[in-house]
Design an enzyme around this catalytic site. Structure first.
Site, mmCIF file in Angstrom:
data_model
loop_
_atom_site.group_PDB
_atom_site.id
_atom_site.type_symbol
_atom_site.label_atom_id
_atom_site.label_comp_id
_atom_site.label_asym_id
_atom_site.label_seq_id
_atom_site.Cartn_x
_atom_site.Cartn_y
_atom_site.Cartn_z
ATOM 1 N N ASN A 45 0.792 -1.233 0.000
ATOM 2 C CA ASN A 45 0.000 0.000 0.000
ATOM 3 C C ASN A 45 0.824 1.284 0.000
ATOM 4 O O ASN A 45 0.362 2.305 -0.486
ATOM 5 C CB ASN A 45 -1.008 -0.010 1.152
ATOM 6 C CG ASN A 45 -0.348 -0.140 2.494
ATOM 7 O OD1 ASN A 45 0.664 -0.818 2.632
ATOM 8 N ND2 ASN A 45 -0.893 0.494 3.490
ATOM 9 N N GLU A 78 3.403 -5.409 12.303
ATOM 10 C CA GLU A 78 2.576 -4.218 12.020
ATOM 11 C C GLU A 78 1.428 -4.692 11.149
ATOM 12 O O GLU A 78 1.605 -4.922 9.952
ATOM 13 C CB GLU A 78 3.412 -3.173 11.278
ATOM 14 C CG GLU A 78 4.498 -2.539 12.105
ATOM 15 C CD GLU A 78 3.973 -1.467 13.057
ATOM 16 O OE1 GLU A 78 2.790 -1.115 12.963
ATOM 17 O OE2 GLU A 78 4.754 -1.013 13.900
ATOM 18 N N CYS A 94 -3.393 1.234 6.660
ATOM 19 C CA CYS A 94 -3.657 0.415 7.851
ATOM 20 C C CYS A 94 -4.335 1.216 8.949
ATOM 21 O O CYS A 94 -5.176 0.705 9.672
ATOM 22 C CB CYS A 94 -2.349 -0.182 8.358
ATOM 23 S SG CYS A 94 -1.052 1.055 8.572
ATOM 24 N N GLU A 136 7.334 0.625 15.253
ATOM 25 C CA GLU A 136 8.181 1.256 14.247
ATOM 26 C C GLU A 136 8.128 2.757 14.503
ATOM 27 O O GLU A 136 7.260 3.247 15.210
ATOM 28 C CB GLU A 136 7.691 0.958 12.819
ATOM 29 C CG GLU A 136 7.625 -0.531 12.459
ATOM 30 C CD GLU A 136 8.968 -1.157 12.074
ATOM 31 O OE1 GLU A 136 10.021 -0.536 12.328
ATOM 32 O OE2 GLU A 136 8.958 -2.284 11.545
HETATM 33 P P1 NAD Z 1 -0.271 -9.449 3.040
HETATM 34 O O1 NAD Z 1 -0.188 -9.976 4.425
HETATM 35 O O2 NAD Z 1 -1.045 -10.194 2.051
HETATM 36 O O3 NAD Z 1 1.188 -9.268 2.430
HETATM 37 C C1 NAD Z 1 2.203 -8.549 3.127
HETATM 38 C C2 NAD Z 1 3.537 -9.163 2.785
HETATM 39 O O4 NAD Z 1 3.584 -10.461 3.375
HETATM 40 C C3 NAD Z 1 3.758 -9.359 1.292
HETATM 41 O O5 NAD Z 1 5.112 -9.124 0.988
HETATM 42 C C4 NAD Z 1 3.397 -10.828 1.095
HETATM 43 O O6 NAD Z 1 4.049 -11.395 -0.014
HETATM 44 C C5 NAD Z 1 3.904 -11.420 2.396
HETATM 45 N N1 NAD Z 1 3.279 -12.684 2.791
HETATM 46 C C6 NAD Z 1 2.105 -13.222 2.389
HETATM 47 N N2 NAD Z 1 1.920 -14.418 2.982
HETATM 48 C C7 NAD Z 1 2.985 -14.626 3.780
HETATM 49 C C8 NAD Z 1 3.372 -15.678 4.651
HETATM 50 N N3 NAD Z 1 2.621 -16.764 4.818
HETATM 51 N N4 NAD Z 1 4.535 -15.561 5.331
HETATM 52 C C9 NAD Z 1 5.311 -14.477 5.178
HETATM 53 N N5 NAD Z 1 5.008 -13.443 4.354
HETATM 54 C C10 NAD Z 1 3.844 -13.528 3.669
HETATM 55 O O7 NAD Z 1 -0.778 -7.928 3.195
HETATM 56 P P2 NAD Z 1 -0.998 -6.892 2.010
HETATM 57 O O8 NAD Z 1 -2.297 -7.255 1.363
HETATM 58 O O9 NAD Z 1 0.215 -6.759 1.186
HETATM 59 O O10 NAD Z 1 -1.136 -5.533 2.828
HETATM 60 C C11 NAD Z 1 -2.318 -5.101 3.376
HETATM 61 C C12 NAD Z 1 -2.346 -5.385 4.858
HETATM 62 O O11 NAD Z 1 -1.216 -4.794 5.476
HETATM 63 C C13 NAD Z 1 -3.540 -4.747 5.519
HETATM 64 O O12 NAD Z 1 -4.074 -5.626 6.463
HETATM 65 C C14 NAD Z 1 -2.942 -3.520 6.205
HETATM 66 O O13 NAD Z 1 -3.680 -3.044 7.293
HETATM 67 C C15 NAD Z 1 -1.607 -4.028 6.602
HETATM 68 N N6 NAD Z 1 -0.671 -2.925 6.827
HETATM 69 C C16 NAD Z 1 -0.293 -2.639 8.098
HETATM 70 C C17 NAD Z 1 0.542 -1.556 8.340
HETATM 71 C C18 NAD Z 1 0.971 -1.176 9.739
HETATM 72 O O14 NAD Z 1 1.872 -0.371 9.887
HETATM 73 N N7 NAD Z 1 0.357 -1.710 10.779
HETATM 74 C C19 NAD Z 1 1.005 -0.791 7.276
HETATM 75 C C20 NAD Z 1 0.599 -1.119 6.002
HETATM 76 C C21 NAD Z 1 -0.239 -2.199 5.777
#
Ligand code: NAD
Length: 476
Positions: free
Chosen positions: A149, A247, A281, A457
């Site tokens: 994002n 996060e 997020c 963070e």
């Molecule tokens: P996602 O969990 O699908 O992917 C995030 C990352 O994790 C990607 O690089 C993905 O390839 C990897 N991933 C997927 N499955 C995995 C596994 N089993 N083991 C290890 N890594 C894996 O999330 P997304 O769709 O890319 O991002 C959106 C989500 O991220 C939302 O829930 C959002 O709220 C959250 N987010 C949180 C923050 C924060 O600071 N708290 C910031 C940005 C986004």
């Protein structure tokens, strides 16, 4: 067709699998690039490069490491056009949002490049005959897993403190948005970061994540993404006793009291759920409005939202949805809301202006008279979709706000300073923003309560999360 490859030990490397994933431009729905779909072997190669680069980087003076980070920041600032173009083609963001995020990317490097010089231990006085002190050591090789994002911004938020404190890194960007981090690693090296200190492995999470967590030379992982993937990673980390920063997602409450500046609150609450197309997020997606001003406030909010313009150009209020899966997920929520008896006060559909072509755009959507038990109020939509919920009084607002599995952020709009402090103290969230909804300062620690994660963070606090504390006890 351009291909995004791994960046390991200062070199572009093809994936050992020889497999690639298609990358679609969200603004046009047209294939744009191919992205390496790396395997465990590529992770192991990157970790080996990070291990080799560790001693020299760890043993540099903090001031020298800091100077390198400041040089990298300078390079990011002077490459804002190029980095912005790569990132926009992957995320579909308008130029205004992009410029903001690249500025923050540089700010992380500047902040941690400077503040690392102030990282100290303590002297502990237990009386005569002892000299006891603490020091902070880097973990060694740190894994960093990132979402799509705000790709570079999220990356710099974790990379800058990890590098400043003397760790070396294997980073994995989202498979949907990998190009800008690979370019960033190249720029960083040109600016003076030694080869192997920052390695980038591109590919699918369920392959790269476990390979990273199972490599014993990786001593800490910072993960930003969904709760589901965080849980998967957490299972492996538990087996290994591997420290994690998580996060994760949010469903943040944004509370408007009847004594607030309602015009400012309407404007701020609009940004709260539409910034970055709601793919944020910390987005304020549960708007809690006091019942005495409910109708008046909803009218102001709808007027504010009516001024938004969706599109990919520089001045648009917000841009495309970055992935097709996310675009479809948001539309599925429209159906869920309908089944719960809700009718959108505005939006509730894709943006169908022919000028937007085949891109993935969603109209700003507001559901009023939502109750906090409805699915739309409980689950993270990750799109420009707002649930408006009534509350009676302060206690009721706090109860509804805290009735969520998440606890990432919250907003309060009020002119009563006593109420502001009282409510801020009672809300279960890692970050409370008052009388605006934003507060993206690199100096401020951020992170979740409850399912929104653990660890922090940003801010000085992050230095503690990329180091381990050691006590040295000397008998004199
Ligand atoms: P996602 O969990 O699908 O992917 C995030 C990352 O994790 C990607 O690089 C993905 O390839 C990897 N991933 C997927 N499955 C995995 C596994 N089993 N083991 C290890 N890594 C894996 O999330 P997304 O769709 O890319 O991002 C959106 C989500 O991220 C939302 O829930 C959002 O709220 C959250 N987010 C949180 C923050 C924060 O600071 N708290 C910031 C940005 C986004």
């Amino acid at each position: 067709m351009e291909r995004v490859l791994n960046y390991i030990g200062g070199r572009s490397e093809k994936p050992s699998t020889n497999e690639y994933i298609d990358k679609i431009d969200p603004r046009t729905n047209i294939k744009q690039k191919e992205v390496a779909s790396s395997g465990p072997q590529d992770v192991d190669n990157a970790v080996a490069a990070a291990v080799a680069a560790l001693p020299a980087w760890r043993d540099m003076r903090p001031s020298e490491r800091g100077r390198v980070l400041v040089e990298v920041a300078r390079s990011v600032r002077s490459s804002v056009g190029r980095l912005g173009d790569i990132e926009r083609a992957k995320t579909g963001k308008p130029g205004r949002e992009m410029a903001q995020l690249i500025d923050l990317t540089a700010q992380y490097l500047e902040f941690y490049g400077g503040i690392v010089n102030a990282m100290d231990g303590d002297v502990i006085n237990v009386g005569p005959n002892y000299h006891i002190y603490t020091r902070r050591d880097p973990f060694g090789v740190v894994g960093i897993i990132l979402p799509w994002n705000a790709p570079l911004h999220q990356a710099a938020r974790a990379i800058a403190p990890a590098l400043a404190t003397g760790n070396t890194i294997v980073a994995k960007p989202s498979e949907f948005t990998s190009g800008s981090l690979v370019e960033f690693a190249r720029l960083a090296e040109e600016a003076g970061l030694p080869a192997g200190v920052l390695n980038v492995v591109v590919g699918m999470g369920p392959v790269i994540g476990p390979a990273m967590a199972n490599n014993l030379a990786v001593r800490k992982i910072s993960f930003t993404g969904s709760v589901r993937a965080g849980q998967e990673l957490g299972k492996i980390a538990a087996e290994r006793i591997l420290p994690l920063t998580l996060e994760l997602g949010g469903k943040s409450a944004n509370i408007v009291f009847d004594d607030a500046d309602l015009d400012a609150a309407a404007k701020g609450s609009t940004t709260a759920f539409t910034w970055n197309s709601g793919q944020w997020c910390a987005a304020g997606t549960r708007l809690l409005v006091q019942e005495s001003i409910y109708d008046q406030f909803v009218t102001k909010l709808l007027a504010s939202v009516a001024t938004l313009r969706v599109g990919p150009d520089d001045d648009a209020s917000y841009g495309a949805i970055t992935t097709q899966a996310q675009y479809e997920k948001i539309q599925a929520f429209f159906e869920i809301a309908r089944r719960d008896g809700l009718t959108p006060a505005t939006g509730g559909k894709i943006a169908s202006d022919p000028a937007l072509g085949g891109g993935w755009f969603i109209e700003p959507t507001i559901y009023t008279d939502v109750t906090n038990d409805m699915q739309i109020a409980r689950e993270e939509v990750f799109g420009p979709v707002l649930s408006v919920i009534r509350f009676r009084d302060e206690a009721d607002a706090v109860r509804i706000a805290n009735d969520s599995e998440f606890g990432l952020s919250a907003g309060i709009w009020s002119r009563d300073i006593g109420r502001v402090h009282r409510v801020a103290g009672q809300l279960e969230a890692g970050r409370i923003v008052v009388n605006e909804y934003g507060g993206g300062f690199v100096q401020t620690p951020t992170g979740g309560y409850k399912n929104s994660g653990y660890g922090r963070e940003q801010g000085i606090e992050a230095l503690a999360h990329y180091t381990q504390l050691k006590s040295v006890i000397i008998r004199l």
